[in-house]
Motif scaffolding. Structure first.
Motif, PDB file in Angstrom:
ATOM      1  N   PRO A   1       0.837  -1.210   0.000  1.00 57.13           N
ATOM      2  CA  PRO A   1       0.000   0.000   0.000  1.00 57.13           C
ATOM      3  C   PRO A   1       0.869   1.256   0.000  1.00 57.13           C
ATOM      4  O   PRO A   1       1.944   1.286   0.611  1.00 57.13           O
ATOM      5  CB  PRO A   1      -0.817  -0.114   1.293  1.00 57.13           C
ATOM      6  N   GLU A   2       0.389   2.271  -0.677  1.00 60.05           N
ATOM      7  CA  GLU A   2       1.141   3.532  -0.678  1.00 60.05           C
ATOM      8  C   GLU A   2       1.004   4.222   0.686  1.00 60.05           C
ATOM      9  O   GLU A   2       0.131   3.894   1.494  1.00 60.05           O
ATOM     10  CB  GLU A   2       0.644   4.470  -1.788  1.00 60.05           C
ATOM     11  N   ASN A   3       1.935   5.152   0.914  1.00 63.79           N
ATOM     12  CA  ASN A   3       1.945   5.975   2.125  1.00 63.79           C
ATOM     13  C   ASN A   3       2.181   5.166   3.396  1.00 63.79           C
ATOM     14  O   ASN A   3       1.751   5.563   4.489  1.00 63.79           O
ATOM     15  CB  ASN A   3       0.634   6.767   2.278  1.00 63.79           C
TER      16      ASN A   3
ATOM     17  N   GLY B   1      11.517   5.373   2.278  1.00 62.44           N
ATOM     18  CA  GLY B   1      11.105   6.621   1.637  1.00 62.44           C
ATOM     19  C   GLY B   1       9.598   6.631   1.395  1.00 62.44           C
ATOM     20  O   GLY B   1       8.881   5.671   1.706  1.00 62.44           O
ATOM     21  N   ASN B   2       9.117   7.737   0.871  1.00 61.09           N
ATOM     22  CA  ASN B   2       7.682   7.886   0.602  1.00 61.09           C
ATOM     23  C   ASN B   2       7.288   7.041  -0.601  1.00 61.09           C
ATOM     24  O   ASN B   2       7.809   7.205  -1.702  1.00 61.09           O
ATOM     25  CB  ASN B   2       7.351   9.360   0.329  1.00 61.09           C
ATOM     26  N   ILE B   3       6.354   6.153  -0.374  1.00 58.24           N
ATOM     27  CA  ILE B   3       5.851   5.295  -1.444  1.00 58.24           C
ATOM     28  C   ILE B   3       4.540   5.917  -1.955  1.00 58.24           C
ATOM     29  O   ILE B   3       3.536   5.929  -1.239  1.00 58.24           O
ATOM     30  CB  ILE B   3       5.610   3.846  -0.961  1.00 58.24           C
ATOM     31  N   ASP B   4       4.592   6.435  -3.164  1.00 61.87           N
ATOM     32  CA  ASP B   4       3.453   7.169  -3.714  1.00 61.87           C
ATOM     33  C   ASP B   4       3.010   6.501  -5.008  1.00 61.87           C
ATOM     34  O   ASP B   4       3.785   6.394  -5.964  1.00 61.87           O
ATOM     35  CB  ASP B   4       3.835   8.628  -3.972  1.00 61.87           C
ATOM     36  N   PHE B   5       1.751   6.054  -5.025  1.00 57.93           N
ATOM     37  CA  PHE B   5       1.211   5.394  -6.203  1.00 57.93           C
ATOM     38  C   PHE B   5       1.219   6.332  -7.407  1.00 57.93           C
ATOM     39  O   PHE B   5       1.441   5.899  -8.539  1.00 57.93           O
ATOM     40  CB  PHE B   5      -0.213   4.907  -5.906  1.00 57.93           C
ATOM     41  N   GLU B   6       0.928   7.642  -7.152  1.00 54.84           N
ATOM     42  CA  GLU B   6       0.867   8.586  -8.264  1.00 54.84           C
ATOM     43  C   GLU B   6       2.248   8.870  -8.857  1.00 54.84           C
ATOM     44  O   GLU B   6       2.358   9.308  -9.997  1.00 54.84           O
ATOM     45  CB  GLU B   6       0.226   9.896  -7.788  1.00 54.84           C
TER      46      GLU B   6
ATOM     47  N   THR C   1      14.951 -10.957  -8.427  1.00 57.60           N
ATOM     48  CA  THR C   1      14.213  -9.697  -8.688  1.00 57.60           C
ATOM     49  C   THR C   1      12.973  -9.658  -7.799  1.00 57.60           C
ATOM     50  O   THR C   1      12.214 -10.640  -7.750  1.00 57.60           O
ATOM     51  CB  THR C   1      13.801  -9.588 -10.160  1.00 57.60           C
ATOM     52  N   VAL C   2      12.777  -8.517  -7.125  1.00 53.98           N
ATOM     53  CA  VAL C   2      11.582  -8.296  -6.304  1.00 53.98           C
ATOM     54  C   VAL C   2      10.737  -7.237  -7.005  1.00 53.98           C
ATOM     55  O   VAL C   2      11.168  -6.081  -7.159  1.00 53.98           O
ATOM     56  CB  VAL C   2      11.942  -7.839  -4.879  1.00 53.98           C
ATOM     57  N   LEU C   3       9.547  -7.664  -7.462  1.00 53.15           N
ATOM     58  CA  LEU C   3       8.626  -6.741  -8.137  1.00 53.15           C
ATOM     59  C   LEU C   3       7.599  -6.241  -7.108  1.00 53.15           C
ATOM     60  O   LEU C   3       6.755  -7.009  -6.641  1.00 53.15           O
ATOM     61  CB  LEU C   3       7.928  -7.436  -9.304  1.00 53.15           C
ATOM     62  N   VAL C   4       7.708  -4.957  -6.737  1.00 55.66           N
ATOM     63  CA  VAL C   4       6.818  -4.359  -5.744  1.00 55.66           C
ATOM     64  C   VAL C   4       5.716  -3.597  -6.480  1.00 55.66           C
ATOM     65  O   VAL C   4       5.995  -2.621  -7.201  1.00 55.66           O
ATOM     66  CB  VAL C   4       7.584  -3.407  -4.803  1.00 55.66           C
ATOM     67  N   GLU C   5       4.472  -4.054  -6.316  1.00 56.31           N
ATOM     68  CA  GLU C   5       3.310  -3.382  -6.917  1.00 56.31           C
ATOM     69  C   GLU C   5       2.660  -2.488  -5.851  1.00 56.31           C
ATOM     70  O   GLU C   5       2.243  -2.974  -4.795  1.00 56.31           O
ATOM     71  CB  GLU C   5       2.311  -4.413  -7.432  1.00 56.31           C
ATOM     72  N   VAL C   6       2.594  -1.205  -6.133  1.00 54.77           N
ATOM     73  CA  VAL C   6       2.041  -0.235  -5.180  1.00 54.77           C
ATOM     74  C   VAL C   6       0.516  -0.209  -5.325  1.00 54.77           C
ATOM     75  O   VAL C   6      -0.017  -0.068  -6.433  1.00 54.77           O
ATOM     76  CB  VAL C   6       2.626   1.176  -5.410  1.00 54.77           C
ATOM     77  N   VAL C   7      -0.178  -0.357  -4.193  1.00 53.77           N
ATOM     78  CA  VAL C   7      -1.640  -0.342  -4.168  1.00 53.77           C
ATOM     79  C   VAL C   7      -2.110   1.082  -3.850  1.00 53.77           C
ATOM     80  O   VAL C   7      -1.648   1.697  -2.877  1.00 53.77           O
ATOM     81  CB  VAL C   7      -2.193  -1.335  -3.132  1.00 53.77           C
ATOM     82  N   ASP C   8      -2.996   1.572  -4.682  1.00 52.69           N
ATOM     83  CA  ASP C   8      -3.457   2.958  -4.537  1.00 52.69           C
ATOM     84  C   ASP C   8      -4.316   3.131  -3.284  1.00 52.69           C
ATOM     85  O   ASP C   8      -5.120   2.259  -2.939  1.00 52.69           O
ATOM     86  CB  ASP C   8      -4.263   3.370  -5.775  1.00 52.69           C
TER      87      ASP C   8
ATOM     88  N   ASP D   1      -8.576  14.000 -10.451  1.00 48.57           N
ATOM     89  CA  ASP D   1      -8.138  13.330  -9.229  1.00 48.57           C
ATOM     90  C   ASP D   1      -6.983  12.419  -9.614  1.00 48.57           C
ATOM     91  O   ASP D   1      -7.097  11.594 -10.538  1.00 48.57           O
ATOM     92  CB  ASP D   1      -9.291  12.519  -8.622  1.00 48.57           C
ATOM     93  N   ARG D   2      -5.862  12.580  -8.938  1.00 49.00           N
ATOM     94  CA  ARG D   2      -4.653  11.819  -9.286  1.00 49.00           C
ATOM     95  C   ARG D   2      -4.758  10.357  -8.896  1.00 49.00           C
ATOM     96  O   ARG D   2      -3.946   9.541  -9.334  1.00 49.00           O
ATOM     97  CB  ARG D   2      -3.441  12.445  -8.594  1.00 49.00           C
ATOM     98  N   ASP D   3      -5.753  10.032  -8.064  1.00 46.14           N
ATOM     99  CA  ASP D   3      -5.927   8.628  -7.701  1.00 46.14           C
ATOM    100  C   ASP D   3      -6.506   7.862  -8.883  1.00 46.14           C
ATOM    101  O   ASP D   3      -6.840   8.426  -9.925  1.00 46.14           O
ATOM    102  CB  ASP D   3      -6.847   8.522  -6.482  1.00 46.14           C
ATOM    103  N   SER D   4      -6.645   6.557  -8.696  1.00 41.23           N
ATOM    104  CA  SER D   4      -7.139   5.697  -9.770  1.00 41.23           C
ATOM    105  C   SER D   4      -8.325   4.893  -9.260  1.00 41.23           C
ATOM    106  O   SER D   4      -8.618   4.855  -8.063  1.00 41.23           O
ATOM    107  CB  SER D   4      -6.029   4.758 -10.268  1.00 41.23           C
TER     108      SER D   4
END
Length: 820
Positions: free
Chosen positions: A251-253, A305-310, A334-341, A375-378
């Motif tokens: 999750p972001e933030n 650090g700050n994890i920001d989906f946008e 390889t670690v693929l990190v998918e950020v959740v909005d 809105d920058r969210d998705s």
């Protein structure tokens, strides 16, 4: 038209794509396409023609183009309506690695306000060569590594898209290594070197290779990296991870220090050759290094650090596990990190193209302003709805995607509401939802839809006759509910004929102040009532107006002396000759003095007095005080002079009183000497006396009738006084306006009369007035102007004594008329 280090043979193809920028209409939107890096002035499309607009109306209708982000990329030539490139367009700078790249334009024209949406697709050209993370890559490989061992490499990246970003790799010729290229873009199996021949450090301690990356653009562009392979001794088992690819949803933030994943690698060696140290690959981007940290001992990756989906929707972290052998060996994963909005961005509102102020006669559906929400969210977090608060005569209409138009929903009235404070609220679909507001102030401009109005439809004015020329007699005032020039009221007379003369010869009205002036002295004997209309008209287009009626009553002054009437045909005025028989008895009427007065009321009420001559004996005659009849006071005898000369003073009741003198010549004749004509005269006198008796009978009847009417009037007045509320006048709600001139004296109207004046009926035939016995001298024009004030304080309503005096005077004048 396009310059780039490309194959000259492909320039016609580029020119073809530039000139033939395809446009199509989809959901009310015009689309063009253009290649990136086009020169300034490059043709994009005939936007005016495609929008159905005439070239001549572009400048008058304030044709303009607005875009989100950089506003100077494209421009429109208002002379020919062509959309052209205004500055350098770099697709990679504009859209990054996005597969679709478009510039969204809003074309706005006014009069009427119209909005068109234009999308210009920016097509990619092969202007970016493949780029490796570094110019040299060092590889440490133990000589004991078995054949077909694989050593991962970081591939090159190409900022272009599509065919221009598809890369092929070529390894410089050598006998030890071959290049293993993955067949899919999932990067599960990264690019790597495969050992094809055993290494011998003593024979070749270092190998220098060149890795070439070539894209599929036209023309092809290439990039290279130097591979330095250093052959190591011993430690022939490298650490190995459970999997080569790990997937994590984050999750972001999240707060700093949050655990992302714990990696585990194993090494078959023992001792230092089996101790593993974890680290991020030297090829990872600096952005990953500032956002993630891996513990070198435990292999735990934490967020720092700050994890920001946008900012970034995913992170690809390459991790190395290196043992402590000599030489050290490394394993990779390889670690693929998918950020959740998360719903951490509130909607944004942009208000553009305000058509203000709005005319109050604007039709429903008129577009007031344009509103863009984003809105920058998705997902649902980025789905925005808009609404208006509070309840206003406006509504929001969705026009295109996240664009809304603020339109008029119902009619406006500036006189009711001149300004609206609107609040536009945008709310997303997240949980909890976030919102943003924007305030819009809408001013309503005035149109001339209200005519000037007077406080009442009719005014009554009393003016004393013989007024000075130019005397201010009244002031009219009208109110206009509109604003500015639409509320600027001017006054004028409604011209008409008054007898043989024009109304404007009697009165005038000041155009701005509404003051009414008498242009000449008014004469009550000539004109008792002057009724006219004053028009009030505003300065709007078209102008509106209304009229008010003024009834000007001219009040009488004692300016006419009594006038004597001749006693008969052929007689002279002021002299009465009569033969009187000496045989008449006391009380016999021998003559009558007749006089009239052109004035009215008290000023026309005449009285008669007999003036005694100086040194003369007492006269045997007397005169009736109000009748003018001369009669004997006793029987005549021989001692009376044969010729009697009487002076009768006729006087009115004005202040000051005016008089006239009549001379009566009486000839006394004996009865036997009187001619037959005298006998006939005596017979006529006797008949006159009989007629006078009849008249007295009628007079008594009339006095009784008038007295009854007087009592009835008093009772009616008392009933009205008791029933009428003290706060209401005879004209309904509000205090009745009765105009009085204090210079004339005390004056009052009955309630019935006041009601008739206010209701706008025609001028009355008989006015009920009462004047004070002493009338002050006529004031100058300045005092008159002050006395003609419209305030009710100058004309009190409750004056019972004045009313009763008026009643008495009214009936007294009628009695005088009957007696005459």
């Amino acid at each position: 038209m396009y310059s780039n280090p490309v194959d000259p043979g492909n320039r016609p193809l580029l020119l073809f794509f530039i000139i033939l920028g395809a446009w199509e209409t989809r959901s009310g939107q015009i689309q063009y396409s253009i290649l990136e890096e086009a020169k300034h002035g490059t043709f994009v499309g005939r936007i005016a023609q495609d929008l159905g607009l005439e070239l001549a109306e572009l400048m008058p209708r304030l044709f303009r183009v607005a875009s989100k982000g950089r506003k100077d990329l494209l421009e429109v030539n208002l002379q020919n309506g062509i959309l052209f490139v205004n500055s350098r367009i770099d697709r990679e700078e504009l859209c990054g690695r996005s597969a679709e790249c478009s510039i969204h334009l809003e074309v706005i024209v006014d009069r009427p306000l119209q909005v068109f949406h234009v999308e210009v697709e920016v097509k990619d050209i092969n202007d970016n060569p493949p780029v490796f993370p570094g110019t040299q890559k060092n590889l440490f490989i133990a000589e004991s590594r078995p054949l077909n061992s694989r050593f991962p490499l970081e591939g090159a990246s190409d900022a272009d898209i599509g065919e221009n970003a598809q890369l092929t790799y070529t390894l410089s010729p050598n006998e030890y290594f071959s290049l293993d290229v993955p067949t899919t873009d999932q990067q599960v199996k990264p690019l790597g070197l495969v050992l094809r021949k055993p290494l011998d450090r003593e024979e070749s301690p270092e190998l220098h290779l060149v890795l070439l990356a070539t894209d599929r653009g036209k023309p092809e562009l290439t990039g290279t990296v130097q591979l330095l392979v250093k052959v190591l001794d011993a430690n022939d088992n490298a650490p190995a991870f459970d999997r080569t690819l790990y997937g994590v949803k984050l999750p972001e933030n999240i707060p700093n220090g949050t655990l992302v994943i714990k990696l585990n690698a194993s090494d078959l060696d023992e001792g230092l050759n089996g101790d593993i140290v974890y680290s991020l690959s030297s090829d990872v981007s600096p952005d990953i290094k500032v956002k993630f940290y891996i513990d070198p001992v435990s292999g735990e990756i934490t967020a720092i650090g700050n994890i920001d989906f946008e900012e970034s929707k995913a992170y690809k972290i390459r991790v190395e596990a290196i043992d402590k052998g000599l030489p050290p060996l490394a394993g990779h994963c390889t670690v693929l990190v998918e950020v959740v909005d998360a719903n951490d961005n509130a909607p944004e509102l942009t208000v553009t193209s305000l058509s203000l102020p709005v005319s109050e006669d604007a039709q429903p559906g008129t577009v007031i302003t344009l509103i863009n929400v984003s809105d920058r969210d998705s997902g649902t977090n980025g789905q925005v709805t808009c609404f208006l608060t509070p309840q206003v005569p406006f509504k929001l209409v969705s026009t295109f995607k996240n664009y809304y138009s603020l339109v008029l929903d119902s009619s406006l009235d500036r006189e009711s509401v001149a300004n609206y404070k609107l609040v536009v609220t945008a709310r997303d679909g997240g949980s909890p939802s976030l919102s943003a507001t924007a305030s819009v102030s809408v001013d309503v401009s005035d149109v001339n839809d209200n005519a000037p109005t007077f406080a009442q439809p009719e005014y009554t004015v009393f003016v004393k006759e013989n007024n000075p020329p130019g005397c201010h007699i009244f002031t009219v005032s009208a109110r206009d509910a509109d604003a500015q020039e639409n509320a600027l009221v001017s006054y004028s007379l409604v011209e008409r004929r008054v007898g043989e003369r024009a109304l404007s010869s009697y009165v005038s009205v000041h155009a701005e102040s509404g003051k009414v002036y008498a242009l000449q002295p008014l004469d009550h004997e000539e004109l008792e009532l002057l009724q006219f209309q004053v028009s009030a008209r505003d300065a709007g287009v078209p102008p509106l107006g209304s009229n008010v009626t003024l009834q000007v009553f001219v009040l009488d002054e004692n300016d006419n002396a009594p006038a004597l009437l001749p006693p008969g045909p052929g007689g002279g005025a002021g002299v009465v000759s009569q033969l009187v028989a000496r045989s008449v008895g006391a009380g016999h009427v021998v003559a009558k003095v007749r006089a009239v007065d052109a004035d009215s009321g008290y000023n026309a009420w005449l009285s008669y007095e007999l003036q005694a001559a100086a040194g003369a004996a007492r006269s045997p005659f007397r005169v009736g005080l109000y009748t003018g009849e001369i009669s004997t006071t006793r029987a005549l005898d021989e001692a009376d002079a044969p010729r009697q000369r009487l002076l009768v003073l006729v006087k009115d009741h004005g202040e000051p009183a005016l008089t006239a003198t009549a001379t009566v010549l009486l000839s006394l004749e004996d009865s036997g000497q009187a001619p037959k004509a005298s006998s006939r005269a005596s017979t006529g006198a006797a008949g006159a006396e009989a007629a006078l008796v009849d008249v007295n009978v009628y007079l008594i009847v009339a006095i009784c009738a008038v007295s009854s009417l007087f009592v009835l009037t008093l009772l009616l007045y008392t009933a009205l006084r008791c029933s009428a509320p003290p706060s209401e006048g005879a004209c309904g709600p509000g205090k009745p306006r009765l105009v009085c001139s204090s210079a004339v004296g005390s004056l009052s109207y009955s309630q019935q009369r006041r009601q008739r004046v206010c209701s706008g009926e025609g001028p009355p035939k008989t006015d009920l007035m009462a004047f004070s016995p002493s009338v002050p001298p006529f004031p100058d024009s300045e005092d008159v102007g002050k006395q003609q004030d419209l305030n009710m304080d100058h004309c009190p309503e409750d004056n019972s004594g004045m009313f009763i005096r008026g009643i008495c005077t009214y009936f007294l004048s009628h009695l005088m008329s009957l007696s005459a």
